[in-house]
Design an enzyme around this catalytic site. Sequence first.
Site, PDB file in Angstrom:
ATOM      1  N   SER A 542       0.836  -1.198   0.000  1.00  0.00           N
ATOM      2  CA  SER A 542       0.000   0.000   0.000  1.00  0.00           C
ATOM      3  C   SER A 542       0.878   1.257   0.000  1.00  0.00           C
ATOM      4  O   SER A 542       1.706   1.403  -0.891  1.00  0.00           O
ATOM      5  CB  SER A 542      -0.947  -0.051   1.199  1.00  0.00           C
ATOM      6  OG  SER A 542      -1.905   0.934   1.104  1.00  0.00           O
ATOM      7  N   ASP A 630      -9.036  -5.390  -5.031  1.00  0.00           N
ATOM      8  CA  ASP A 630      -8.639  -4.278  -4.155  1.00  0.00           C
ATOM      9  C   ASP A 630      -9.452  -3.032  -4.507  1.00  0.00           C
ATOM     10  O   ASP A 630      -9.422  -2.555  -5.638  1.00  0.00           O
ATOM     11  CB  ASP A 630      -7.139  -4.007  -4.353  1.00  0.00           C
ATOM     12  CG  ASP A 630      -6.574  -3.044  -3.331  1.00  0.00           C
ATOM     13  OD1 ASP A 630      -7.360  -2.285  -2.727  1.00  0.00           O
ATOM     14  OD2 ASP A 630      -5.353  -3.041  -3.132  1.00  0.00           O
ATOM     15  N   HIS A 662      -7.318  -5.657  -0.818  1.00  0.00           N
ATOM     16  CA  HIS A 662      -6.139  -4.862  -0.507  1.00  0.00           C
ATOM     17  C   HIS A 662      -5.145  -5.575   0.410  1.00  0.00           C
ATOM     18  O   HIS A 662      -3.940  -5.413   0.266  1.00  0.00           O
ATOM     19  CB  HIS A 662      -6.587  -3.546   0.125  1.00  0.00           C
ATOM     20  CG  HIS A 662      -5.506  -2.529   0.229  1.00  0.00           C
ATOM     21  ND1 HIS A 662      -4.738  -2.148  -0.848  1.00  0.00           N
ATOM     22  CD2 HIS A 662      -5.051  -1.809   1.281  1.00  0.00           C
ATOM     23  CE1 HIS A 662      -3.866  -1.234  -0.459  1.00  0.00           C
ATOM     24  NE2 HIS A 662      -4.030  -1.018   0.827  1.00  0.00           N
TER      25      HIS A 662
END
Length: 685
Positions: A542, A630, A662
Amino acid sequence: MRNDRRAVFFSFFRPVIVTCFSLCSEWSQNNLVGGSRLRYMQQWTLLAEQRNDCKNLQTVLPPGPCAPLQAELLSSFSPVRGLRAVVRETTGSHQILEIWDSHGLRKTLDLTALNKHGRVYNDAQFGCLSWSGCESRLLYVAESNQSSSPDLPGKSPCGKSLQDRSVYREDWGEGLTSKSLPVLCVVELETGNVSVLRGVPSHISPGQALWAPGSHVVVFVGWSHEPFRLGLKFCSNRRSANLSPLFNVCGRTECLSEADVSVFSPRLSPDGTTLVYLQGRVFGPHNQCVSLHQYDLHSKKTSILMDVVNRTNAGECAGIYESLPSSCWSADSQRVVFSSACRNRKIIKVTLFYLDLYLSEFYGSWKLLAIQKDLMVIYCSSPNTPPTLRVGFLPPVGCYVDWQTLHQPGLTFDLRWTVLDVTPTTEEDNTEYSGLDFGAVLVKPRDHFHGAKIPLVVFIHGGPHSQFPAEWNSTTAGLVKLGFAVLMVNYRGSTGFGQDSILSLIGRIGTQDVKDVQRAVTTALQRDATLDPKRLAVIGGSHGGFLSCHLVGQYPDLYRACAARNPVINAATLLGTSDIVDWRYSSVGLMYSYDQIPTAEALAIMLERSPITHAAQIQAPVLLMLGAKDRRVSPHQGLELYRALKSRDSPVRLLWFPEDGHSLARVDTQADCFLNTALWLQQHL
Ligand SMILES: *[C@@H]1O[C@H](CO)[C@@H](O)[C@H](O)[C@H]1NC(C)=O
Ligand SMILES: *[C@@H]1O[C@H](CO)[C@@H](O)[C@H](O)[C@H]1NC(C)=O
Ligand SMILES: *[C@@H]1O[C@H](CO)[C@@H](O)[C@H](O)[C@H]1NC(C)=O
Ligand SMILES: *[C@@H]1O[C@H](CO)[C@@H](O)[C@H](O)[C@H]1NC(C)=O
């Protein structure tokens, strides 16, 4: 956790009360062979004795066997009668509510067949299963039966009119994609009557509900879903309020908290007089330092128990950054106990008297799971010690806790870890928030071949407003077992370092955080001569993936490998697809409003801060791991970098997980990602 039997013994002269506690712990374990996540329960019996004011654990009996929990979505013990309520999923995908007592199964309700509502919520954001004070009612959250739910078994799509069946249904974003319009549901155990609580305003999505004293009033958190829903997971900055409708009375809802704030984690004191909850700001950083408030149910007055902390000073409270444990009150309703990030650690706090429990330095992090009748259940861990379950009684003010270990991890790891304090140089100082420092946790093998230097893997957390406390992390431990040193960096903007640190990163992503990670690496290499400056790699997911790709782009000569999970690659193109569009603006220092329309200037800033602008400089081989579902960071982000690297003949390998979101959290995905990362690092270092 419940307290069931009670016995009174008399010794010579002084009466000693012996109390029996029955403690039930729930565990989860990855089953790599079956590719499933197992859950099981284990029970302990503890005998405590009380002399004067002090309770002490006298005996801990050996635990019961580990019993698998099958298809349980939610469960809850009633504190007085010890009833256990379970919401379970049957093989036919029906959801049933079971009530168990000491004679076995006492009642079963098929919630799906009753068709009063959709699927029951068991997420950490909205979900709850709460016993009323008289233990005759249960409260939970479920999807409204108004919203079409295509995955609901036995419900034909023809139930909806043909005209409406393709109407778009908003949801609550990443990790909450099946959640759209929650309702509060009440079960009367005597009659088996299930009803949906009316009176919740139509612009509000309710959750985290609990009973107020008297079993006629409930308190819940209501999140506003107008004008549209923004992702909630990992975002404590959403407009919400503590609300309290009167049960059975339509249309009367009272707001207990202030307007235009974000509130969560309401917890009622055992004596029913006081509600504590956390409060933060709306918009801005997606996760912030929050304040602890108390609401007096009689006087209806609110006061602050613990304020936002701007700056952390050694030995002082660093503020609150995470939800309260489900039970957090002392038995006398005078103290609140919780754990929170504190620089590079996680510690347990007791408030109202601002007493810090004595926590040994042996463990890097301490986390409170629950406190009931003053018995605290916690787990401690360190980068070299998997979580250890411990218990202890909350002591009178000024006394230490006598912690006892219930469960020790089955494996020990011969790793060394240290916490580094890192200070930015004068040029790297933030002029608006001057003088902030940050930290990192270095973990390395205890033994290494004489003279041979250790390759260093820089591990960067996501968020950016989260942290790496000095706690157990199986990825880190696995890499160190394979012979790497791992540096986990809490760059400025990580939680646990005060609100100023969080605010300092706003508008400076892609520069300040990149330089901080690089500064931490330089500091570690300077302080530890066993680390090999010629064999560096960087990994992260991320925002940590964003930083990993920045580092290999901005320091192409330094890093020899990169592994990124669902990284942000081009913030300008992410704007249109992320479930948290507000954060896309805030992260680059722009104000957000729901009616915002992108401008060329805004998109230019987002692009400038993005790793894609450095893609042509990347030399290190890049491993990308992407979850097709995601909703936070679209997998098309990673694909942009993949194409940029492929077209330049730069080594890149892409792993695509069609069923993951995610967090890439499915059991087989986790194993795949770890193995591929480890092999990638071994191959290129
Ligand atoms: C929704 O639930 C209510 C009761 O709460 C019931 O009266 C109504 O028929 C249900 N509607 C649908 C479409 O199932
Ligand atoms: C079930 O509960 C609802 C709401 O409290 C009430 O209106 C209804 O009369 C109850 N039904 C029965 C059969 O008790
Ligand atoms: C913390 O900073 C805010 C501004 O960002 C200020 O309003 C507040 O008074 C500060 N709090 C303390 C305790 O200094
Ligand atoms: C290890 O750290 C990473 C990055 O913060 C995190 O995503 C992961 O959940 C952690 N793993 C464990 C087992 O705590």
